[in-house]
Design a protein around this motif. Structure first.
Motif, short mmCIF file in Angstrom:
data_model
loop_
_atom_site.label_atom_id
_atom_site.label_comp_id
_atom_site.label_asym_id
_atom_site.label_seq_id
_atom_site.Cartn_x
_atom_site.Cartn_y
_atom_site.Cartn_z
N TYR A 261 1.48 8.02 -3.87
CA TYR A 261 1.97 6.74 -3.39
C TYR A 261 2.70 6.99 -2.07
CZ TYR A 261 0.88 5.12 -8.08
OH TYR A 261 0.24 4.83 -9.25
N PHE A 262 2.23 6.34 -1.00
CA PHE A 262 2.69 6.66 0.35
C PHE A 262 3.74 5.67 0.83
CE2 PHE A 262 -1.63 8.22 -0.09
CZ PHE A 262 -1.52 9.53 0.35
N GLN B 154 -4.79 8.02 4.19
CA GLN B 154 -4.27 7.07 3.19
C GLN B 154 -5.35 6.09 2.73
OE1 GLN B 154 -0.14 5.53 4.05
NE2 GLN B 154 -0.43 6.69 5.93
N GLU B 155 -6.19 5.66 3.67
CA GLU B 155 -7.24 4.71 3.31
C GLU B 155 -8.30 5.35 2.41
OE1 GLU B 155 -9.05 2.76 6.57
OE2 GLU B 155 -7.19 1.84 7.30
N SER C 215 -9.00 4.42 11.51
CA SER C 215 -9.42 5.13 10.30
C SER C 215 -10.66 5.98 10.55
CB SER C 215 -9.71 4.13 9.18
OG SER C 215 -10.71 3.21 9.60
N LEU D 73 -3.46 10.51 9.59
CA LEU D 73 -2.64 10.08 8.44
C LEU D 73 -3.07 8.71 7.94
CD1 LEU D 73 0.83 11.31 9.72
CD2 LEU D 73 -0.46 12.24 7.81
N CYS D 74 -3.38 7.81 8.87
CA CYS D 74 -3.84 6.47 8.49
C CYS D 74 -5.16 6.54 7.74
CB CYS D 74 -3.97 5.60 9.74
SG CYS D 74 -4.62 3.94 9.43
N TYR E 38 7.08 5.89 -5.04
CA TYR E 38 6.70 6.67 -3.86
C TYR E 38 6.97 8.16 -4.08
CZ TYR E 38 6.79 2.06 -1.75
OH TYR E 38 6.58 0.74 -1.47
N ASN F 244 5.53 4.92 4.57
CA ASN F 244 5.46 5.24 6.00
C ASN F 244 6.75 4.86 6.72
OD1 ASN F 244 2.44 6.01 6.71
ND2 ASN F 244 2.37 4.37 5.18
N ASN G 219 -7.87 8.00 0.48
CA ASN G 219 -7.32 8.75 -0.65
C ASN G 219 -7.81 8.19 -1.98
OD1 ASN G 219 -5.35 10.49 -2.08
ND2 ASN G 219 -4.38 8.52 -2.54
#
Length: 571
Positions: free
Chosen positions: A82-83, A73-74, A28, A69-70, A247, A85, A76
């Motif tokens: 709503y993700f 998402q953290e 992250s 991307l990780c 999602y 993966n 956001n």
């Protein structure tokens, strides 16, 4: 190589808890991440107004696309996102089947994997009408609840049909009002049970798949072998999934490993169908993490609505600085020259971290006598060429063959030096065994050999001048013997003297005097003796012996750089 295969594991009481390892998973913590986050936020916030449905994050392998991307998402803060993966971390094997690649099967497997990850993400209760069912596990509490429910339903039905059935069986004494309450309670339970049964029956009937219809012996059948895309075949399931779940951002990674651009076309089509569906009241965005070279020329702009390029944090030009900083905390005997050399092969962070992790483990387990530089070099080779590293243990592979070439080179070079030493010793032996050590004495041998075969010899004639055997020993006269241009004067039985050409050949005289060595050879030996050649030859032998020792300890690096041995890599 043999030492590596038979390294001893030390018994150490080192504190392994103090070792600092690196995770290879996406992190992250992203350098310059805000720039990428702002681009992603803009694209997602404007997905409806700008019609952005397919976003690509592009960059070379190991550039940090997954970490971006990780981390996004953290961090956001948009509660509307709503993700979901999806990762296809599988490597493609280009196997041939009758001269053709299995592209169709590969695409079906990719699509199947995507579909599985979609539906295995959610619980069954969130997808009650899906035909794609998974194995359900029942707890004893749930089974007890179902059993009690069925029993109550059975009792309620019986009590509705025959009101006093259980009262008469168990001979219960109840009042009329209580009997009425029991009746209506049974009626309510029966109605609830019937509604539940009908509800479940409708769902079961809806989930039934009809593949064959038989009417008066006339059959209509849908073949299960129809060549149809897995995603297209399950399109209704996919639409239903996005209809009932929350999602709206699907992140798809590792899809570029398969080198199949056709799957992007199908996913774009699926995305279009989802967003055009009246059943789905939200905008669905697909985000792809792919390599820059996935598409040829300008093709990628046709597939995606927004592209975000990722600049690699590490490459071959700066990996030495990163490795130098990281290695300081775990090793103190690694030279900067070695780091500069191996950094040319390290171009992504996960590879660097794994090298550091393995180096720490091997360093703790193996003997302290092992050179840290050699260990690090071997760990780097293990990570860059893992297949060849495994073959090394089986006496196979490129590295094993290269080491064998070094041994073969050393054997050949030592054999060559031994031949030179043998020649020097032979020359010393011949010089020490010399009987004639003066050049005039040697010449006399050849002159007397002539005289012994010339009948009536009186004198040698050179340029119409007569010379005795002692006179012709001078170099200027002896040359006439070598060139076969000599005459001599002889006396017949009447004491008359005549001159004639010498018909004997010097080559024949040489063989008669010494069948092994020529005049020039023997002359050279005498000159060598007089110049102290024996000491020079002994000095040469010492130098050759020293050279043998140097060849035995020659580094393979020097042999490769001097091209005495060459590495033949298999393509």
């Amino acid at each position: 190589m043999t030492a590596w295969k038979h390294l001893s594991v030390k018994k150490s009481n080192s504190n392994f808890e103090n070792m600092y390892f690196h995770s290879l998973s996406p992190t992250s913590s992203v350098e310059n991440g805000e720039c990428y986050f702002n681009a992603l936020n803009w694209a997602l916030n404007n997905r409806k107004t700008k019609n952005i449905r397919n976003i690509a994050i592009t960059g070379p392998y190991g550039s940090g696309k997954s970490s971006i991307l990780c981390s996004f998402q953290e961090k956001n803060v948009n509660n509307d996102l709503y993700f979901l993966n999806i990762s296809l971390a599988t490597f493609k094997e280009d196997k041939q089947d009758n001269g053709k690649t299995k592209n169709e099967n590969l695409l079906r497997l990719i699509e199947l994997s995507i579909l599985q990850q979609l539906f295995y993400k959610e619980k069954d209760k969130n997808l009650p009408d899906s035909r794609l069912k998974k194995i359900q596990s029942f707890t004893w509490k749930k089974l007890l609840f179902i059993a009690i429910g069925c029993l109550l339903y059975f009792v309620a039905i019986v009590n509705c049909v025959k009101a006093r059935f259980f009262i008469d069986i168990f001979r219960l004494n109840v009042s009329d009002s209580t009997e009425t309450i029991i009746y209506y309670l049974s009626l309510v339970i029966s109605i609830i049970g019937i509604i539940t049964f009908v509800f479940k029956s409708i769902r079961i009937a809806n989930n039934l798949k009809i593949s064959k219809l038989n009417i008066n012996n006339a059959e209509i059948e849908i073949s299960p072998k129809i060549n149809k895309s897995v995603l297209n075949h399950n399109l209704e399931e996919i639409l239903y999934f996005f209809e009932v779940t929350k999602y709206n951002v699907v992140i798809i990674e590792d899809l570029d490993r398969f080198q199949e651009t056709e799957i992007f076309t199908k996913l774009r089509e699926i995305n279009l169908l989802i967003n055009n569906s009246e059943k789905i009241n939200k905008d669905i965005v697909f985000i792809y993490a792919i390599r820059d070279d996935m598409f040829i020329d300008k093709d990628r702009t046709k597939f995606f609505d927004f592209l975000i390029p990722v600049i690699p944090v590490i490459n071959t030009s700066n990996s030495n600085e990163i490795l130098q900083n990281e290695i300081k905390s775990i090793a103190d005997k690694i030279s900067e020259n070695l780091i500069d050399d191996i950094s040319l092969f390290i171009d992504e962070m996960r590879l660097l971290y794994n090298i550091l992790n393995e180096f720490q483990i091997y360093k703790q387990l193996l003997s302290r006598d092992l050179s840290q530089e050699k260990l690090l070099a071997m760990i780097v080779y293990k990570n860059i060429c893992p297949n060849d590293f495994v073959k090394l243990s089986n006496y196979e592979g490129i590295l094993y063959e290269t080491i064998n070439k070094k041994n073969e080179y050393i054997r050949n070079k030592i054999d060559e030096i031994n031949r030179e030493i043998s020649k020097c010793k032979d020359r010393i032996g011949r010089l020490e065994s010399l009987k004639i050590k003066e050049l005039d004495e040697l010449k006399s041998l050849y002159v007397f050999q002539y005289i012994g075969q010339l009948n009536g010899f009186n004198a040698f004639i050179i340029n119409d001048e007569a010379y005795s055997y002692k006179d012709v020993l001078a170099d200027e006269f002896f040359a006439y013997f070598i060139n076969d241009s000599l005459s001599y004067k002889f006396q017949n039985r009447h004491s008359y003297c005549y001159s004639t050409q010498v018909l004997l050949k010097f080559k024949d005289i040489e063989k008669q005097v010494d069948s092994q060595f020529s005049y020039e050879d023997r002359k050279q030996q005498i000159e060598d003796w007089n110049k102290g050649k024996i000491n020079e030859l002994k000095s040469n032998i010492e130098k050759l012996e020293q050279k043998k020792n140097e060849v035995r300890h020659e580094k393979i690096q020097n042999l490769i750089m001097s091209k005495d041995i060459q590495i033949e890599a298999n393509n």
